[in-house]
Motif scaffolding. Structure first.
Motif, short mmCIF file in Angstrom:
data_model
loop_
_atom_site.label_atom_id
_atom_site.label_comp_id
_atom_site.label_asym_id
_atom_site.label_seq_id
_atom_site.Cartn_x
_atom_site.Cartn_y
_atom_site.Cartn_z
N GLY A 161 -6.07 0.32 5.56
CA GLY A 161 -5.39 0.72 6.78
C GLY A 161 -6.35 1.06 7.91
O GLY A 161 -6.10 0.76 9.07
N LYS A 162 -7.48 1.68 7.57
CA LYS A 162 -8.49 2.00 8.58
C LYS A 162 -9.02 0.72 9.23
O LYS A 162 -9.24 0.68 10.45
N GLN A 163 -9.18 -0.32 8.45
CA GLN A 163 -9.65 -1.59 9.00
C GLN A 163 -8.61 -2.26 9.88
O GLN A 163 -8.94 -3.00 10.81
N LEU A 164 -7.33 -2.00 9.60
CA LEU A 164 -6.25 -2.61 10.37
C LEU A 164 -5.87 -1.81 11.61
O LEU A 164 -5.09 -2.28 12.45
N GLY A 165 -6.38 -0.59 11.72
CA GLY A 165 -6.04 0.25 12.86
C GLY A 165 -4.83 1.11 12.64
O GLY A 165 -4.26 1.67 13.59
N SER A 166 -4.40 1.26 11.39
CA SER A 166 -3.26 2.12 11.07
C SER A 166 -3.69 3.58 11.14
O SER A 166 -4.88 3.90 11.12
N LYS A 167 -2.69 4.47 11.19
CA LYS A 167 -2.97 5.89 11.25
C LYS A 167 -2.14 6.69 10.24
O LYS A 167 -2.09 7.91 10.32
N ALA A 168 -1.47 5.99 9.32
CA ALA A 168 -0.63 6.72 8.36
C ALA A 168 -0.45 5.91 7.08
O ALA A 168 -0.48 4.67 7.10
N LEU A 169 -0.23 6.63 6.01
CA LEU A 169 0.07 6.04 4.71
C LEU A 169 1.46 6.50 4.29
O LEU A 169 1.75 7.70 4.32
N THR A 170 2.30 5.55 3.90
CA THR A 170 3.62 5.90 3.36
C THR A 170 3.58 5.79 1.85
O THR A 170 3.16 4.76 1.30
N VAL A 171 4.01 6.85 1.18
CA VAL A 171 4.00 6.89 -0.29
C VAL A 171 5.43 7.02 -0.78
O VAL A 171 6.12 8.00 -0.49
N TRP A 172 5.88 5.99 -1.50
CA TRP A 172 7.15 6.08 -2.21
C TRP A 172 6.91 5.69 -3.65
O TRP A 172 6.24 4.69 -3.94
N VAL A 173 7.41 6.49 -4.57
CA VAL A 173 7.27 6.19 -5.99
C VAL A 173 8.64 6.10 -6.64
O VAL A 173 9.58 6.77 -6.22
N GLY A 174 8.74 5.25 -7.63
CA GLY A 174 9.98 5.12 -8.38
C GLY A 174 10.02 6.02 -9.60
O GLY A 174 10.86 5.84 -10.48
N ASP A 175 9.11 6.98 -9.64
CA ASP A 175 8.98 7.85 -10.81
C ASP A 175 10.24 8.66 -11.05
O ASP A 175 10.86 9.17 -10.12
N GLY A 176 10.58 8.81 -12.30
CA GLY A 176 11.74 9.61 -12.68
C GLY A 176 12.11 9.34 -14.13
O GLY A 176 11.26 8.95 -14.93
N SER A 177 13.37 9.55 -14.44
CA SER A 177 13.81 9.33 -15.83
C SER A 177 15.19 8.71 -15.84
O SER A 177 15.96 8.85 -14.88
N ASN A 178 15.50 8.02 -16.91
CA ASN A 178 16.80 7.38 -17.06
C ASN A 178 17.67 8.06 -18.10
O ASN A 178 18.86 7.75 -18.20
N LEU A 179 17.10 9.00 -18.86
CA LEU A 179 17.87 9.69 -19.90
C LEU A 179 17.59 11.18 -19.87
O LEU A 179 16.45 11.60 -19.62
N PRO A 180 18.59 12.01 -20.09
CA PRO A 180 18.36 13.45 -20.18
C PRO A 180 17.31 13.78 -21.23
O PRO A 180 17.32 13.22 -22.34
N GLY A 181 16.40 14.65 -20.86
CA GLY A 181 15.35 15.05 -21.79
C GLY A 181 14.13 14.16 -21.77
O GLY A 181 13.10 14.49 -22.36
#
Length: 429
Positions: A167-187
């Motif tokens: 991103g620094k090379q592209l001239g960006s100024k922010a990083l967006t972080v989204w994760v799919g982390d979680g669980s599909n079953l109780p426990g």
């Protein structure tokens, strides 16, 4: 550089220009009776811009199938060219938000120059730890930044830091972080320990941010984790951003909420405490989150912009929202959908500029509920299309971007250059 033939745009505009001027003059008279200067409103509307998602110019899909489109981009350079078409015809989308590693390149200076040739710059960079990539050592099947295994977490951390460096090379100024982390079953997961691991990982990413960068934390209520998600709502996002520091803020995707949630109130809360990062614009009907902006609930979009315009008008602290479209186009031409969505978002912003804020505050303070809501509806029901059409005409864009795009035949032209990749496998993108 332009990809849509200039003569096509000029011919399309020539057929519509007189009507636009007449409609603009008529609307100007209407607004003058409300003590509003249409030229001032047009100038304000002209300051609005929304970023394009690099992945948005490709045909999307669902968990069940993906049907390839004609002339889909083969690489990030093709994606930039398609984004250049959107900006050429609308003049409202001057930046592109890349997604890594999908958009990796061997020479980022070349990529930046390629984008600049279309009048485009780069917005937030997006990391991807919700998929396994070819050659990846450890799998994210059971999580990434919150994974129980320290080595897997470190792999995800290093990827995010790599995104910052790109991103620094592209001239960006922010990083967006989204994760799919979680669980599909109780426990399956311990809620507290998972969130602790997520925060620990984010602290390391945060430490790698340049001084003039921000990290945008994006929450999602469900999917791909259907029982629990590590960052499941704006409250958890706010807790995480507050824990990390001033450079961490909360990103709001309009589709990532429980049914009937008051999103405009979430906006107000995040603005009030200086933690609003910005928006991923789309729309939602059921549990989906990637429909075209304004296609289902345009009034909600207006109400969100009402809060944003109000925040700008009163000089809210740390208010510098980043705007981006985030959509999946399964049955439409992606370029057409992105143009249409950019215009819808710009329309909602312009309508919000028409709200009589002095009168609204008086009605609110006087507990005149009906007059207050009528004040908002008066702005919302005003057809601001002539303002936006005139803005495009003056900027050399297309009065009717989709009509000009179709008249040019761009899709068929690139279809001959980019062989179709047939696919029916599942996948969001």
């Amino acid at each position: 550089m332009t990809l849509i033939t200039t003569s096509v745009v000029e011919a399309s505009n020539a057929a519509l220009a007189q009507a636009v001027r007449e409609d603009y003059a008529s609307l100007g008279q209407q607004l003058a009776r409300r003590n509003l200067d249409i030229d001032v409103i047009k100038a304000q509307a002209g300051t609005f811009a929304v970023a394009l998602p690099s992945w948005g110019v490709g045909t999307g899909g669902t968990r069940f199938a993906r049907f390839a489109g004609i002339g889909e981009p083969r690489n990030v350079f093709d994606k930039i060219a398609d984004c250049g078409v959107v900006h050429q015809l609308t003049r409202a989308t001057p930046t592109v938000s890349p997604h890594l590693p999908w958009d990796k390149a061997t020479d980022y200076r070349e990529l930046r120059e390629h984008a600049a040739s279309f009048g485009l710059g780069f917005d937030c960079v997006n990391s991807n730890t919700f998929q396994d990539q070819p050659g990846q050592l450890l799998s994210y099947k059971f999580g990434s930044l919150s994974h129980a295994d320290a080595a897997t977490r470190q792999q995800a951390i290093e990827h995010n830091i790599e995104c910052i460096e790109i991103g620094k090379q592209l001239g960006s100024k922010a990083l967006t972080v989204w994760v799919g982390d979680g669980s599909n079953l109780p426990g399956q997961s311990n809620f507290t320990r998972s969130f602790e691991r997520y925060l620990e990982s984010c602290r390391k990413i945060y430490a790698a941010l340049p001084d003039d960068w921000n990290v945008f934390l994006e929450h999602k209520m469900f999917e791909p984790a259907f029982y629990s998600t590590v960052l499941q709502d704006w409250g958890s996002s706010f807790l995480a951003a507050s824990t990390l520091g001033d450079k961490a803020r909360c990103l709001v995707d309009l589709g990532h909420h429980a049914p009937n949630v008051n999103i405009e109130m979430i906006v107000a809360r995040l603005v009030q405490f200086g933690k609003l990062a910005g928006f991923h614009f789309n729309d939602s009907k059921y549990g989906d989150d990637d429909l075209d902006s304004g296609s289902i609930n345009p009034y909600q979009l207006f109400l969100i912009f009402n809060e944003l315009v109000d925040a700008a008008a009163r000089g809210a602290a740390n208010f510098e929202p980043a705007y981006m479209l985030d959509q999946s186009h399964n049955v439409t031409d992606p370029i057409e959908s992105l143009m249409n969505s950019a215009m819808e978002v710009q329309r909602a912003y312009t309508q919000a500029l028409l709200v009589d804020r002095s009168a609204l505050q008086q009605f609110q303070d006087g507990n005149d509920a009906l007059s207050a809501t009528r004040t908002l509806k008066h702005a919302y029901t005003t057809d601001v299309a002539p303002i936006l059409a005139m803005l495009r005409l003056e900027r050399g864009a297309a009065i009717d971007p989709i009509a000009a795009y179709r008249a040019d035949g761009y899709r068929a032209r690139v279809g001959a250059q980019r062989p179709a990749v047939r696919s029916s496998g599942g996948g969001i993108v």
